[in-house]
Structure formats: structure tokens, C-alpha cells
Scaffold this motif. Structure first.
Motif, PDB file in Angstrom:
ATOM      1  N   ASP A 234      -4.491   7.044   1.408  1.00 32.20           N
ATOM      2  CA  ASP A 234      -4.491   6.515   2.765  1.00 32.20           C
ATOM      3  C   ASP A 234      -3.049   6.359   3.265  1.00 32.20           C
ATOM      4  O   ASP A 234      -2.240   5.692   2.637  1.00 32.20           O
TER       5      ASP A 234
ATOM      6  N   ARG B 260      -5.687   3.765  -2.259  1.00 35.35           N
ATOM      7  CA  ARG B 260      -4.264   3.432  -2.274  1.00 35.35           C
ATOM      8  C   ARG B 260      -3.382   4.654  -2.460  1.00 35.35           C
ATOM      9  O   ARG B 260      -2.179   4.624  -2.171  1.00 35.35           O
TER      10      ARG B 260
ATOM     11  N   ALA C  76      -1.846   4.540   5.269  1.00 37.63           N
ATOM     12  CA  ALA C  76      -1.446   3.144   5.438  1.00 37.63           C
ATOM     13  C   ALA C  76      -0.620   2.661   4.249  1.00 37.63           C
ATOM     14  O   ALA C  76       0.148   1.715   4.364  1.00 37.63           O
ATOM     15  N   HIS C  77      -0.786   3.334   3.105  1.00 35.37           N
ATOM     16  CA  HIS C  77      -0.073   2.921   1.898  1.00 35.37           C
ATOM     17  C   HIS C  77       1.135   3.809   1.603  1.00 35.37           C
ATOM     18  O   HIS C  77       1.734   3.685   0.536  1.00 35.37           O
TER      19      HIS C  77
END
Lengths: 196, 196
Positions: free
Chosen positions: A167, A164, A169-170
Motif C-alpha cells: 500500500d 504494509r 500509504a506505507h
DNA sequence: GGAATGACAAATATTGAAATCTGTCATCGG
DNA sequence: CCGATGACAGATTTCAATATTTGTCATTCC
């Protein structure tokens, strides 16, 4: 600009990065790259077989830069526990700084990441290797327990557990006010897990 | 179809889910929902102020269903360490099963998630609460150490550390062949971290 | 009276024709 | 000879006209 210099893969990659920064991943074209370099787009295709290959090379360079920036933290002297926290904090700090400083560039980067999962996998292996080294040193020092399975698996688990916080994506979560606490709590969890 | 029944929020939500399943998040319209119910779209707006509110309600229902499916694992009897592993495994299993069984539906769900972060935040708080309960029980039993800060923070760290195995953003990774090993390694890490 | 309707304005999405881009290759020029 | 070029075909993207959707509300219907 500088059309007199010979056309190298290196110069093309620099131009591609510039075009990606300026126009974003959706609008960046090979023709744009050629224009920046003052050559025809056919010349670019002499060095990179496809547009995808060009983007892959840019992604690779970008990721490699992260590995280089982290190496000092992986290799610094001192107790392994502190090195691990330092490395994880540096990774998170780097990512958060980049995401906060230039969100558009981060979004561009994220698109490239998504397009080149094989390159990303290799990069992740590289980072996990850096963690494994710290964990192994820690075991030798006696500050970390023997791994349940092997160092690679443990290192991978440490990487996954802190996902978290590195990445892309976070990336959207990294500006939350309590993200620092959440990070500290997970690092603390990881440290407890590694203790003998 | 069944146009004689009175129009309730419940029936509208069911129809909306059906439309979302059939057309996906991009194509699902309020007019479609009204058509399925055999009413005018104006009638739908009597029960939900906006299309966004309708989607939010669907998201809430969807998430609530997950919480309900997990509750048995949170409340089952037995040693806290096993309950925690059971709960985490159930959460991962549920998510992976859904993602694998109907990837399109998962993609739809992911879009709704992204649109309704406030609803998701509340849902996450709910799940973290279930973890906190297990961790607290474990502490009472003497199988888990006292938390560094408080139970909520520790529970949150456990949730964050296992993020890769429940956040829909990672759904694409869940079909990897070695995902089970990675999950087991992180759960093992978490268990070690909680030991006194 | 209160739920349901459908006409409507503004916002959003679709469509298809025109423009641009990707990738190839015969040709050029140093 | 060898890297660079630009014309080209097919694929993709853009853009503007057209159609649909969202959300409101005066009116209808039970």
C-alpha cells in the motif's frame, strides 16, 4: 510538438503523465496538458469530460501497468508456494523500487490513488484475483489447505496481511533497514497459514 | 479559569488536548493553550521547551492510554489462541470505535502520529511486546508452534499482518460494510499460521 | 529565589485582490 | 460536416501585504 498528428485520448494521456511528473498533482493543469500538445485546452475537453476524468484515466493506466508487470509472476510455472512468494516479492519489489527511485513521482501517484478509490478498488480486485489463482492451484497440487471460506476470501486475507508492503500509504516505511526482514517474516507467516 | 491552581505539566497537557480537540492540529497554538489556562504563553514554555515537545507529550499520553486499555486483553487468563484473537479484536474495536465516534479527533490524532514517529515506534514496540507475550505463552501451552526465528519477530509479523486494522492511515476503510469479514479472515490466517 | 510576565525578533499563517484555471459554447476552417 | 478554437463566467489559486505565532529573556512580583 508534433501538432500535425491527430489528437487522440492516448496522446492526451501521455501528455498528462508528463505534466504530472514535471509539475506534480497540485500544479498540473489542463492548460499545461494542452500546451504540451500544442492545442487549445478546449480540445482536451472534447476527449475527457472533466479534469477529474482525465486524472482517473491516467490512474487506471498506471495501475494497469503494475498488473501487467506482475502477470508473469502470477502465471509462471512451478510449485504454488514458490509462485506465491515470488508474486508477493515481485509486488513489493516493484513498489519499493518505484518509491525509492522517484519519491516525488510516488507522492504524485499517491494523490491520484486517493482521488480515485473506485479505480483502485477494481485494481485491487484484479490483484486479489491473481493471488486467488495461485492459491487455487496450490490447493489442487495439495500444497495448500482448503480455504476456510472460499479462495477469494483467503486471497483477500493474503493481500490484506501483506498490505504494509504494497500500500503506497506505507511507502515511507519501505526504506527502513529492517523492512526486508519484516517482509520475509510476514510472507513466512502467510505460507504457514496456507499449509494443509 | 482556576488560575489560582499551580501550573503543572499535567494541567498544560490537559489544556493542550482541549485546544487540539476544539481547533484541530493546524489551528491549535501555544497562545490558545495559555489562554485556556489563564496564563501567559511564556509560562507554558517554562514546562515545555518547544511547541513540538508539547505535542509530542500529548501524543505519548494518548498512545499510553491505548496500551492501558489493551493490557487486560493481553493479560487475561485463558488459552493463548483465544487471548490473541481477543487482543487483536480489542485493538481493532478500540481504534474503529474512536475513528467512527469522532472522525475529526482521529484526524487530529493522525497528524500528531505523523509528527512524532519516534514516539509511535516506541508505542509499537510496546504493543508488539504484548503480542509476543501471548505467543510465548501459547508456545508453552503447546497451542502455538515454535517461532521460525524468535518470538519478537513472529509477534512483529502478526502486528504487521493486521496493520490494515489498526494503523490510523487506514481509518477511512474501517467503515466499509465488509471490514469485519476482512478482519476475521486475516485473524483466521494468523491463527492458522501459528498452529503447531 | 524562583515562578510568571510581556516586549521583542524571526518564522509562520492569514487575507483579499489579482491572476489563472475549469468547463461551456458559439464560431471557425478544412 | 466535424474537430478545433478561443472568449467567457464562475471557481480556484497565487502572491504580497498584514497579522499572528513561536521562542527568548530581561524584568517583575510574590
Amino acid at each position: 510538438m508534433a501538432a500535425t498528428e491527430t489528437l487522440t485520448a492516448e496522446r492526451i494521456l501521455e501528455a498528462t503523465e508528463e505534466v504530472l511528473r514535471r509539475y506534480g498533482p497540485a500544479k498540473a493543469t489542463v492548460v499545461d496538458v494542452a500546451r504540451v500538445l500544442g492545442v487549445s485546452h478546449g480540445s482536451v475537453y472534447r476527449h475527457f469530460r472533466t479534469k477529474a476524468a482525465l486524472r482517473e484515466a491516467v490512474t487506471e493506466r498506471w495501475l494497469e501497468r503494475t498488473v501487467v508487470e506482475l502477470r508473469p509472476y502470477a502465471e509462471e510455472p512451478g510449485p504454488a508456494a514458490e509462485r506465491l512468494t515470488g508474486w508477493l516479492t515481485a509486488l513489493f519489489g516493484l513498489k519499493r523500487h518505484k518509491a525509492g527511485g522517484d519519491p516525488e513521482l510516488m507522492a504524485t501517484f499517491q494523490v491520484l490513488i486517493g482521488e480515485n478509490s473506485a479505480v483502485v478498488d477494481r485494481h485491487v480486485d484484479h490483484l486479489v484475483g491473481q493471488i486467488a489463482r495461485i492459491v487455487e492451484d496450490g490447493h489442487r497440487e495439495g500444497v495448500f489447505a482448503a480455504p476456510e471460506r472460499d479462495f477469494a476470501t483467503t486471497a483477500r486475507a493474503v493481500f490484506d496481511a501483506t498490505d504494509r508492503f504494497h500500500d503506497p500509504a506505507h511507502a515511507g516505511d519501505w526504506s527502513a533497514p529492517d523492512i526486508g526482514d519484516a517482509f520475509a517474516a510476514v510472507v513466512s507467516l502467510v505460507q504457514r497459514a496456507l499449509r494443509p
